[in-house]
Every structure is written in structure tokens, then in C-alpha cells.
Motif scaffolding. Sequence first.
Motif, mmCIF file in Angstrom:
data_model
loop_
_atom_site.group_PDB
_atom_site.id
_atom_site.type_symbol
_atom_site.label_atom_id
_atom_site.label_comp_id
_atom_site.label_asym_id
_atom_site.label_seq_id
_atom_site.Cartn_x
_atom_site.Cartn_y
_atom_site.Cartn_z
ATOM 1 N N LEU A 5 0.859 -1.182 0.000
ATOM 2 C CA LEU A 5 0.000 0.000 0.000
ATOM 3 C C LEU A 5 0.898 1.236 0.000
ATOM 4 O O LEU A 5 1.570 1.541 0.985
ATOM 5 C CB LEU A 5 -0.912 0.011 1.228
ATOM 6 C CG LEU A 5 -1.855 1.213 1.358
ATOM 7 C CD1 LEU A 5 -2.815 1.271 0.169
ATOM 8 C CD2 LEU A 5 -2.643 1.148 2.666
ATOM 9 N N LEU A 7 1.419 5.209 -0.015
ATOM 10 C CA LEU A 7 0.727 6.434 0.381
ATOM 11 C C LEU A 7 1.266 7.557 -0.493
ATOM 12 O O LEU A 7 2.396 8.021 -0.310
ATOM 13 C CB LEU A 7 0.955 6.720 1.866
ATOM 14 C CG LEU A 7 0.679 5.544 2.816
ATOM 15 C CD1 LEU A 7 0.768 6.006 4.257
ATOM 16 C CD2 LEU A 7 -0.673 4.910 2.525
ATOM 17 N N VAL A 42 -6.883 3.865 -4.297
ATOM 18 C CA VAL A 42 -7.974 4.220 -3.395
ATOM 19 C C VAL A 42 -7.871 5.723 -3.197
ATOM 20 O O VAL A 42 -6.801 6.227 -2.836
ATOM 21 C CB VAL A 42 -7.869 3.486 -2.040
ATOM 22 C CG1 VAL A 42 -8.962 3.979 -1.091
ATOM 23 C CG2 VAL A 42 -7.976 1.977 -2.233
ATOM 24 N N LEU A 98 -2.756 4.834 -2.274
ATOM 25 C CA LEU A 98 -3.753 5.604 -1.515
ATOM 26 C C LEU A 98 -3.431 7.073 -1.714
ATOM 27 O O LEU A 98 -2.331 7.525 -1.397
ATOM 28 C CB LEU A 98 -3.695 5.238 -0.033
ATOM 29 C CG LEU A 98 -4.590 6.056 0.910
ATOM 30 C CD1 LEU A 98 -6.064 5.824 0.592
ATOM 31 C CD2 LEU A 98 -4.295 5.693 2.369
ATOM 32 N N SER A 100 -4.784 11.243 -1.461
ATOM 33 C CA SER A 100 -5.705 12.218 -0.890
ATOM 34 C C SER A 100 -6.094 13.256 -1.947
ATOM 35 O O SER A 100 -5.487 13.342 -3.010
ATOM 36 C CB SER A 100 -5.048 12.910 0.301
ATOM 37 O OG SER A 100 -5.900 13.886 0.861
ATOM 38 N N PRO A 105 -1.752 11.617 2.167
ATOM 39 C CA PRO A 105 -2.897 10.840 2.647
ATOM 40 C C PRO A 105 -2.724 10.396 4.089
ATOM 41 O O PRO A 105 -1.603 10.356 4.614
ATOM 42 C CB PRO A 105 -2.909 9.631 1.698
ATOM 43 C CG PRO A 105 -1.498 9.475 1.273
ATOM 44 C CD PRO A 105 -0.927 10.870 1.217
ATOM 45 N N GLY A 111 -8.154 8.175 4.915
ATOM 46 C CA GLY A 111 -7.281 7.076 4.539
ATOM 47 C C GLY A 111 -6.587 6.423 5.722
ATOM 48 O O GLY A 111 -6.108 5.280 5.626
ATOM 49 N N LEU A 114 -7.843 2.976 6.571
ATOM 50 C CA LEU A 114 -7.396 1.906 5.678
ATOM 51 C C LEU A 114 -5.959 1.498 6.003
ATOM 52 O O LEU A 114 -5.620 0.314 5.980
ATOM 53 C CB LEU A 114 -7.497 2.353 4.220
ATOM 54 C CG LEU A 114 -7.214 1.259 3.174
ATOM 55 C CD1 LEU A 114 -8.310 0.204 3.209
ATOM 56 C CD2 LEU A 114 -7.108 1.870 1.779
#
Length: 250
Positions: A5, A7, A42, A98, A100, A105, A111, A114
Motif C-alpha cells: 500500500l 501512500l 484508493v 492511496l 488524498s 494521505p 485514509g 485503511l
Amino acid sequence: MTGTLYLIPNTLGLNEDQQVNLLASIIPDTVQKMTAELSHFVAENAKTTRAYLKYLSQAHPLQKAMQEIQISELNINTPAQALEGLLQPLLQGHDVGLISEAGVPAVADPGANLVRLAHQRNIKVRPLVGPSSLLLALMGSGLNGQSFAFYGYLPTDAALRAKRIKELEERSKKEKQTQLLIETPYRNAAMLEALSNHCNPGTLICVATDLSLDTESLQTKTAAEWKSSLNKQQGPDFHKKPTVFLFLSN
């Protein structure tokens, strides 16, 4: 094997005439390249994220065609039970970004929920470098950067807001701590008026607007000085502009 993931930072504003230059000057090239390689995201808003990717693709071609990129939304209206579904691409081995609406984020951003769940599922989380309005404001304020706290939004009710300002000012004085706040942009004037009216005259207040944009404004004055400026209708030009408020009691 699960994916990672990432960011991914965004710029602090979407100015169509300057977005490409903003990306080049504010978002590191390595971060841009990594973002262009992702096919799963996301985001708070799918439409604006596609616009961001469109600008980015002018310097770094996307791995997949825009219509093939999967963007799931995560915002204040997303129910907690939907978070598991957002993790599915990661659990299937895909890397996910991820992102923003502005800035980094998971800071003052939904976020964070998550990210916490990703840790619980043993998914690797990798934060990438980018602009944070909170840190930029703190850096430029001249206030205490050794001790600070971010409180987000204050109550909209005038009496409750005044009470909260007094509480935070007392903490600021006791701990020599800079207090950081944000407000819905159309209520910026009401926030500054409340701070200048309810803080002690010597309390330092910084107003940081449109940071990193060509319309950037960053000013630190005492509460008394801000009150005088507002009475003369010489307040900052910050209506409907993203703004961070900071204050430090002497």
C-alpha cells in the motif's frame, strides 16, 4: 504474497494552468514514476484522481490505459465495513496507491483507517515524500516547532468554539505548544475573527493559505494586530481557500 500500500502525496491545489509545473516542482520524480506504474488506487474522489493521473502522464506514461485503471473511493461517507473490500486488490497481490485530494494521505484524511487495517492484515505500507500543508505552515509560522498539536476542526457553534479556543490557548501557554487548526474554506473569516477575539492580545496567530501555490500567503501577527486588521477590513485574502491556522500563547 500481498501487495504494497503506497501512500501517494498530491499537490495542495489543482490549478490547471500550473498543475504540470507543480508536479515537477513539488512531487519528487521518483514518486511520479512509481505512481504511473500503479493500476489500482484508493482515493477520496475518483474524478479528481483521474485528472491528477492525466497531468502526471504527460511526464510519465501510465502503465495502463486510463479506462483500465481501477480507482475505488474512500471518503467520509465510506462505511467502516467497506474497508475490507478496498484491501482485496492488495490481498490478491496488487500494489495499491492511496491518494488524498490534497497533500499527504492519512493525515487529517479518512485514509488513516485503511492504513490501520492494512497493518492489521500484515500488508506492507510505504509512505512517499510529498507536501503537507500542516508541516509547511508550521515551518513558516515562526512558532514553536518543538512542541505542537493538530486539532482539526473546532465546533461551528460560536459559544462552543470560543470555549475550545480558550482551552487550547491555556494548553498552549502551559506547555509552550503550537496549536494547529483547519476550517472549511468558506468559514475562514469566522475562524480568524474568533481567534482574534477570544485569544489574549499577545497570542501569536499564523494564517497560512494556499501553501505551495502562486497565491500562497503566510502571515504571523498577534491577536491584537489581527483584530485591528479585521476592524479595518484589511484581513487576508483567504475566502474559500485552503488555510491552516496556528497559534501560540506567550
